[in-house]
Write a protein that holds these residues in place. Structure first.
Motif, PDB file in Angstrom:
ATOM      1  N   LEU A  14       0.820  -1.200   0.000  1.00  0.00           N
ATOM      2  CA  LEU A  14       0.000   0.000   0.000  1.00  0.00           C
ATOM      3  C   LEU A  14       0.861   1.260   0.000  1.00  0.00           C
ATOM      4  CD1 LEU A  14      -2.878   1.184   0.211  1.00  0.00           C
ATOM      5  CD2 LEU A  14      -2.582   1.118   2.683  1.00  0.00           C
ATOM      6  N   MET A  15       1.829   1.314   0.892  1.00  0.00           N
ATOM      7  CA  MET A  15       2.686   2.485   0.984  1.00  0.00           C
ATOM      8  C   MET A  15       3.558   2.634  -0.259  1.00  0.00           C
ATOM      9  SD  MET A  15       4.752   3.723   4.344  1.00  0.00           S
ATOM     10  CE  MET A  15       6.130   2.622   4.277  1.00  0.00           C
ATOM     11  N   GLY A  16       4.075   1.527  -0.765  1.00  0.00           N
ATOM     12  CA  GLY A  16       4.881   1.574  -1.982  1.00  0.00           C
ATOM     13  C   GLY A  16       4.076   2.032  -3.187  1.00  0.00           C
ATOM     14  N   GLY A  17       2.818   1.595  -3.252  1.00  0.00           N
ATOM     15  CA  GLY A  17       1.955   2.034  -4.342  1.00  0.00           C
ATOM     16  C   GLY A  17       1.687   3.528  -4.294  1.00  0.00           C
ATOM     17  N   VAL A  18       1.451   4.051  -3.100  1.00  0.00           N
ATOM     18  CA  VAL A  18       1.223   5.494  -2.946  1.00  0.00           C
ATOM     19  C   VAL A  18       2.477   6.263  -3.334  1.00  0.00           C
ATOM     20  CG1 VAL A  18       0.809   7.320  -1.251  1.00  0.00           C
ATOM     21  CG2 VAL A  18      -0.600   5.270  -1.231  1.00  0.00           C
ATOM     22  N   TRP A  19       3.625   5.828  -2.849  1.00  0.00           N
ATOM     23  CA  TRP A  19       4.875   6.510  -3.199  1.00  0.00           C
ATOM     24  C   TRP A  19       5.132   6.469  -4.693  1.00  0.00           C
ATOM     25  CZ3 TRP A  19       8.979   4.659   0.913  1.00  0.00           C
ATOM     26  CH2 TRP A  19       8.635   5.196   2.156  1.00  0.00           C
ATOM     27  N   LEU A  27      -0.700  10.925  -8.371  1.00  0.00           N
ATOM     28  CA  LEU A  27      -1.361  11.257  -7.113  1.00  0.00           C
ATOM     29  C   LEU A  27      -0.742  12.548  -6.566  1.00  0.00           C
ATOM     30  CD1 LEU A  27      -3.500   9.835  -5.326  1.00  0.00           C
ATOM     31  CD2 LEU A  27      -1.628   8.863  -4.046  1.00  0.00           C
ATOM     32  N   PRO A  28      -1.386  13.697  -6.798  1.00  0.00           N
ATOM     33  CA  PRO A  28      -0.789  14.972  -6.387  1.00  0.00           C
ATOM     34  C   PRO A  28      -1.041  15.292  -4.916  1.00  0.00           C
ATOM     35  CG  PRO A  28      -2.843  15.376  -7.516  1.00  0.00           C
ATOM     36  CD  PRO A  28      -2.622  13.885  -7.546  1.00  0.00           C
ATOM     37  N   GLY A  29      -0.406  16.378  -4.451  1.00  0.00           N
ATOM     38  CA  GLY A  29      -0.693  16.903  -3.128  1.00  0.00           C
ATOM     39  C   GLY A  29       0.376  16.663  -2.090  1.00  0.00           C
ATOM     40  N   SER A  30       1.605  16.426  -2.514  1.00  0.00           N
ATOM     41  CA  SER A  30       2.665  16.142  -1.554  1.00  0.00           C
ATOM     42  C   SER A  30       3.993  16.666  -2.098  1.00  0.00           C
ATOM     43  CB  SER A  30       2.750  14.630  -1.333  1.00  0.00           C
ATOM     44  OG  SER A  30       3.916  14.282  -0.643  1.00  0.00           O
ATOM     45  N   PHE A  31       4.985  16.746  -1.227  1.00  0.00           N
ATOM     46  CA  PHE A  31       6.309  17.132  -1.679  1.00  0.00           C
ATOM     47  C   PHE A  31       6.936  16.054  -2.559  1.00  0.00           C
ATOM     48  CE2 PHE A  31       7.020  14.711   2.157  1.00  0.00           C
ATOM     49  CZ  PHE A  31       8.165  13.985   1.906  1.00  0.00           C
ATOM     50  N   MET A  32       6.373  14.846  -2.534  1.00  0.00           N
ATOM     51  CA  MET A  32       6.900  13.739  -3.333  1.00  0.00           C
ATOM     52  C   MET A  32       6.380  13.758  -4.767  1.00  0.00           C
ATOM     53  SD  MET A  32       6.744  10.520  -0.723  1.00  0.00           S
ATOM     54  CE  MET A  32       5.218  10.840   0.111  1.00  0.00           C
ATOM     55  N   THR A  33       5.368  14.563  -5.050  1.00  0.00           N
ATOM     56  CA  THR A  33       4.743  14.569  -6.365  1.00  0.00           C
ATOM     57  C   THR A  33       5.746  14.997  -7.429  1.00  0.00           C
ATOM     58  OG1 THR A  33       2.619  15.094  -5.373  1.00  0.00           O
ATOM     59  CG2 THR A  33       2.840  15.515  -7.719  1.00  0.00           C
ATOM     60  N   GLY A  34       5.889  14.163  -8.437  1.00  0.00           N
ATOM     61  CA  GLY A  34       6.768  14.459  -9.559  1.00  0.00           C
ATOM     62  C   GLY A  34       8.240  14.194  -9.310  1.00  0.00           C
ATOM     63  N   GLN A  35       8.594  13.629  -8.177  1.00  0.00           N
ATOM     64  CA  GLN A  35       9.992  13.335  -7.852  1.00  0.00           C
ATOM     65  C   GLN A  35      10.283  11.887  -8.226  1.00  0.00           C
ATOM     66  OE1 GLN A  35      12.213  15.540  -6.369  1.00  0.00           O
ATOM     67  NE2 GLN A  35      10.653  17.135  -6.520  1.00  0.00           N
ATOM     68  N   SER A  36      11.187  11.685  -9.171  1.00  0.00           N
ATOM     69  CA  SER A  36      11.443  10.333  -9.668  1.00  0.00           C
ATOM     70  C   SER A  36      12.062   9.421  -8.604  1.00  0.00           C
ATOM     71  CB  SER A  36      12.341  10.388 -10.902  1.00  0.00           C
ATOM     72  OG  SER A  36      13.581  10.978 -10.595  1.00  0.00           O
ATOM     73  N   LYS A  37      12.794   9.988  -7.652  1.00  0.00           N
ATOM     74  CA  LYS A  37      13.389   9.121  -6.627  1.00  0.00           C
ATOM     75  C   LYS A  37      12.299   8.452  -5.786  1.00  0.00           C
ATOM     76  CE  LYS A  37      14.245  12.322  -2.837  1.00  0.00           C
ATOM     77  NZ  LYS A  37      15.239  12.877  -1.937  1.00  0.00           N
ATOM     78  N   TRP A  38      11.158   9.131  -5.568  1.00  0.00           N
ATOM     79  CA  TRP A  38      10.069   8.520  -4.804  1.00  0.00           C
ATOM     80  C   TRP A  38       9.379   7.435  -5.607  1.00  0.00           C
ATOM     81  CZ3 TRP A  38      10.075   8.713   0.136  1.00  0.00           C
ATOM     82  CH2 TRP A  38      10.676   9.795   0.784  1.00  0.00           C
ATOM     83  N   ALA A  39       9.395   7.570  -6.922  1.00  0.00           N
ATOM     84  CA  ALA A  39       8.848   6.498  -7.763  1.00  0.00           C
ATOM     85  C   ALA A  39       9.714   5.246  -7.642  1.00  0.00           C
ATOM     86  CB  ALA A  39       8.766   6.959  -9.216  1.00  0.00           C
ATOM     87  N   VAL A  40      11.018   5.437  -7.591  1.00  0.00           N
ATOM     88  CA  VAL A  40      11.938   4.300  -7.446  1.00  0.00           C
ATOM     89  C   VAL A  40      11.787   3.675  -6.061  1.00  0.00           C
ATOM     90  CG1 VAL A  40      14.382   3.639  -7.353  1.00  0.00           C
ATOM     91  CG2 VAL A  40      13.578   5.207  -9.126  1.00  0.00           C
ATOM     92  N   TYR A  41      11.759   4.511  -5.026  1.00  0.00           N
ATOM     93  CA  TYR A  41      11.578   3.991  -3.663  1.00  0.00           C
ATOM     94  C   TYR A  41      10.253   3.230  -3.551  1.00  0.00           C
ATOM     95  CZ  TYR A  41      15.285   7.257  -2.159  1.00  0.00           C
ATOM     96  OH  TYR A  41      16.452   7.936  -2.005  1.00  0.00           O
ATOM     97  N   LEU A  46       7.220  -1.726  -3.029  1.00  0.00           N
ATOM     98  CA  LEU A  46       6.155  -2.567  -3.555  1.00  0.00           C
ATOM     99  C   LEU A  46       6.659  -3.984  -3.811  1.00  0.00           C
ATOM    100  CD1 LEU A  46       3.180  -2.367  -4.472  1.00  0.00           C
ATOM    101  CD2 LEU A  46       4.023  -1.798  -6.731  1.00  0.00           C
ATOM    102  N   LEU A  47       7.855  -4.111  -4.354  1.00  0.00           N
ATOM    103  CA  LEU A  47       8.438  -5.437  -4.577  1.00  0.00           C
ATOM    104  C   LEU A  47       8.714  -6.163  -3.262  1.00  0.00           C
ATOM    105  CD1 LEU A  47      10.930  -4.752  -7.499  1.00  0.00           C
ATOM    106  CD2 LEU A  47       8.780  -6.016  -7.583  1.00  0.00           C
ATOM    107  N   VAL A  48       9.178  -5.433  -2.261  1.00  0.00           N
ATOM    108  CA  VAL A  48       9.405  -6.039  -0.946  1.00  0.00           C
ATOM    109  C   VAL A  48       8.089  -6.544  -0.364  1.00  0.00           C
ATOM    110  CG1 VAL A  48      10.049  -5.525   1.453  1.00  0.00           C
ATOM    111  CG2 VAL A  48      11.499  -4.757  -0.422  1.00  0.00           C
TER     112      VAL A  48
END
Length: 61
Positions: A14-19, A27-41, A46-48
């Motif tokens: 769940l958390m990996g999917g949101v990130w 999914l907008p509305g956070s400092f993580m929006t549009g940051q590719s490193k958060w997509a990788v994390y 999600l794989l874990v």
């Protein structure tokens, strides 16, 4: 122990999917929006989570 793996695995998924969705800008509305490193994390988490769900499903011999 199996239930713990299911719960932790589900939370990681769940958390990996949101990130992941925030990282790729779906999914907008956070400092993580549009940051590719958060997509990788998120993808890694999600794989874990999937790995924990699979490990919790296997029977011990």
């Amino acid at each position: 122990m199996r239930i713990v793996r299911y719960v932790v695995g589900a939370l990681c998924c769940l958390m990996g999917g949101v990130w992941l969705l925030q990282g790729i800008g779906v999914l907008p509305g956070s400092f993580m929006t549009g940051q590719s490193k958060w997509a990788v994390y998120g993808g890694l988490l999600l794989l874990v989570g999937v790995g924990l769900l699979v490990a919790g499903r296997q029977r011990r011999v």
